[in-house]
Scaffold this motif. Structure first.
Motif, mmCIF file in Angstrom:
data_model
loop_
_atom_site.group_PDB
_atom_site.id
_atom_site.type_symbol
_atom_site.label_atom_id
_atom_site.label_comp_id
_atom_site.label_asym_id
_atom_site.label_seq_id
_atom_site.Cartn_x
_atom_site.Cartn_y
_atom_site.Cartn_z
ATOM 1 N N MET A 142 -2.098 -1.416 -3.686
ATOM 2 C CA MET A 142 -3.157 -0.393 -3.762
ATOM 3 C C MET A 142 -2.685 1.000 -3.351
ATOM 4 O O MET A 142 -1.758 1.168 -2.563
ATOM 5 C CB MET A 142 -4.329 -0.790 -2.868
ATOM 6 N N ASP A 143 -3.356 1.961 -3.912
ATOM 7 C CA ASP A 143 -3.320 3.335 -3.419
ATOM 8 C C ASP A 143 -4.707 3.530 -2.807
ATOM 9 O O ASP A 143 -5.687 3.725 -3.529
ATOM 10 C CB ASP A 143 -3.101 4.301 -4.591
ATOM 11 N N PRO A 144 -4.812 3.421 -1.468
ATOM 12 C CA PRO A 144 -6.153 3.385 -0.874
ATOM 13 C C PRO A 144 -6.943 4.668 -1.075
ATOM 14 O O PRO A 144 -8.159 4.628 -1.226
ATOM 15 C CB PRO A 144 -5.885 3.136 0.613
ATOM 16 N N LEU A 145 -6.261 5.807 -1.074
ATOM 17 C CA LEU A 145 -6.971 7.056 -1.352
ATOM 18 C C LEU A 145 -6.087 7.947 -2.222
ATOM 19 O O LEU A 145 -5.107 8.503 -1.742
ATOM 20 C CB LEU A 145 -7.365 7.765 -0.053
ATOM 21 N N ASP A 146 -6.439 7.994 -3.478
ATOM 22 C CA ASP A 146 -5.680 8.789 -4.437
ATOM 23 C C ASP A 146 -6.323 10.166 -4.550
ATOM 24 O O ASP A 146 -7.545 10.276 -4.671
ATOM 25 C CB ASP A 146 -5.703 8.075 -5.793
ATOM 26 N N GLY A 147 -5.481 11.178 -4.502
ATOM 27 C CA GLY A 147 -5.995 12.542 -4.569
ATOM 28 C C GLY A 147 -6.411 13.036 -3.193
ATOM 29 O O GLY A 147 -7.273 13.909 -3.061
ATOM 30 N N SER A 148 -5.791 12.502 -2.159
ATOM 31 C CA SER A 148 -6.298 12.743 -0.801
ATOM 32 C C SER A 148 -6.248 14.219 -0.400
ATOM 33 O O SER A 148 -6.995 14.633 0.484
ATOM 34 C CB SER A 148 -5.597 11.860 0.225
ATOM 35 N N SER A 149 -5.422 15.014 -1.074
ATOM 36 C CA SER A 149 -5.393 16.446 -0.737
ATOM 37 C C SER A 149 -6.712 17.123 -1.148
ATOM 38 O O SER A 149 -6.983 18.255 -0.765
ATOM 39 C CB SER A 149 -4.222 17.131 -1.433
ATOM 40 N N SER B 227 0.835 -1.195 0.000
ATOM 41 C CA SER B 227 0.000 0.000 0.000
ATOM 42 C C SER B 227 0.869 1.243 0.000
ATOM 43 O O SER B 227 1.939 1.257 0.616
ATOM 44 C CB SER B 227 -0.894 0.002 1.247
ATOM 45 N N GLU B 228 0.359 2.283 -0.641
ATOM 46 C CA GLU B 228 1.058 3.561 -0.608
ATOM 47 C C GLU B 228 1.278 4.035 0.830
ATOM 48 O O GLU B 228 2.255 4.706 1.130
ATOM 49 C CB GLU B 228 0.231 4.620 -1.355
ATOM 50 N N GLU B 229 0.363 3.659 1.720
ATOM 51 C CA GLU B 229 0.419 4.134 3.096
ATOM 52 C C GLU B 229 1.384 3.351 3.982
ATOM 53 O O GLU B 229 1.566 3.689 5.139
ATOM 54 C CB GLU B 229 -0.981 4.080 3.731
ATOM 55 N N ASN B 230 1.957 2.270 3.475
ATOM 56 C CA ASN B 230 2.844 1.448 4.301
ATOM 57 C C ASN B 230 4.210 1.295 3.627
ATOM 58 O O ASN B 230 4.277 0.894 2.467
ATOM 59 C CB ASN B 230 2.239 0.055 4.502
HETATM 60 MN MN MN Z 1 -2.869 7.966 -1.916
#
Ligand code: MN
Ligand code: AHG
Ligand code: MN
Length: 337
Positions: free
Chosen positions: A113-120, A90-93
């Motif tokens: 996975m990228d769990p949340l893309d565009g999170s900004s 994951s992008e987050e780990n």
């Molecule tokens: Mn992301």
């Protein structure tokens, strides 16, 4: 009109893979379920303040999580509970999450996975997404290893994205075309709304962060100027559209025709986007829809991967548009040396 749900569609398509035992189907179903949970939270994002949940602790006494962390945890929980994957990237780990449990002991797949893309974009009510990519494991048994992820994009078994937009959509491919499902919130089901998605060969939208213009390679600068020139025959000038949520920009371009570029910049000499869980899955989708995905001179899905969070430049979209952009890259490649 008869509605076909994601679940029904997946079962129907299982016969495309004669030896399939249903594991991939179950994995896709798990992704759909986690996606619905994330969608529920994303759609409430603007309410957090008035519901008094921005403090350290929410009404259940739990610490309030940022949505990207929440999304990451939801998908990880769904994969762990589903038992079909032996490792997650994951992008987050920083590192992979190996899974070695009783229910996953026969797991054949790994998922990136990228769990949340565009999170900004969450705080300003703009579409965000989840991107996923599924590979067959290369290790033999037990928990998966990092090597299971060191496979080219061409080895993907399935890939897709969920866009949390004005409606929530799940778009995926297993290498036999691309299908899109829109969530009907009244029944809580993803329903087949965009069967056999094809991207137009040509379009008139270009999507790139022009704020970085000065730091782009010459080929990209020349291509942007080309997009802005007047020319009736090629329908120029093209429109510039850049949301800053890759999934949203690419979903729009997939439907209307267009090109998305995230090139190298002097700040990010390898590009910004990640090969494993952003570029490869989006490349698989776009190619399956008739488009092209390149890093500027090579096909994205044929790039070697040596690092989990490897970056690459990306040129993605309608075939005729990407070809022209790549011609500019070729023509001006000497300029960079
Ligand atoms: Mn992301
Ligand atoms: P993420 O939110 O997962 O970090 O990804 C954001 C990505 C992509 O979705 C988007 O197109 C791009 O970064 C925007 O980057 P810039 O702000 O540099 O243009
Ligand atoms: Mn991203």
């Amino acid at each position: 009109m008869k509605v076909k749900t994601l679940g029904q569609f997946i079962i129907e398509k299982q016969s495309d893979f004669p030896y399939a035992k249903g594991e991939l189907s179950r994995l896709l179903r798990d992704i759909g379920i986690a996606g619905k949970i994330v969608n529920r939270e994303v759609s409430k994002a603007g309410l957090v303040e008035i519901l008094g949940e921005t403090g350290e602790v929410n009404v259940q006494g739990e610490k309030v999580k940022k949505l990207d962390v929440f999304a990451n945890e939801q998908f990880i929980a769904a994969f762990k509970a589903g038992g079909e994957v032996c490792a997650i990237a994951s992008e987050e780990n920083d590192d992979i999450i190996p899974i070695d449990s009783e229910i996953s002991k026969n797991a054949k797949y790994v998922v990136a996975m990228d769990p949340l893309d565009g999170s900004s974009n969450i705080d300003v009510n703009v579409s965000v997404g989840t991107i996923f990519s599924i590979y067959r494991r290369t290790s033999l048994s037990g928990a998966g290893t990092i090597n299971d992820f060191m496979q080219r994009g061409t080895e993907q078994v399935a890939a897709g994205y969920i866009i949390y937009g004005s409606s929530c959509m799940l778009v995926y491919t297993t290498g036999k075309g691309v299908n899109g499902f829109t969530l009907d919130p009244s029944i809580g089901e993803f329903c087949l709304s965009h069967p056999n998605m094809r991207t137009p060969q040509n379009g008139n939208v270009y999507s790139v962060n022009e704020g970085n213009y000065l730091h782009f390679p010459t080929g990209v600068k020349k291509y942007i100027k080309y997009c802005q020139e007047e020319d009736k025959a090629t329908n120029r000038p093209f429109s510039s559209r850049y949301i800053g949520s890759g999934v949203a920009d690419i979903h729009r371009n997939l439907i209307t025709g267009g090109i998305y570029i995230y090139p190298t910049t002097t700040k990010s000499p390898k590009g910004k986007l990640r090969l494993l869980y952003e570029c490869n899955p989006l490349a698989f989708i776009l190619e399956q829809a008739g488009g092209i995905a390149s890093n500027g001179n090579k096909r994205i899905m044929e790039l070697d991967i040596t690092e989990l969070h490897q970056r690459t430049p990306l040129f993605l979209g309608s075939s005729e548009m990407v070809k022209v952009a790549l011609d500019f890259m070729e023509k001006y490649k000497e300029a960079e040396v």
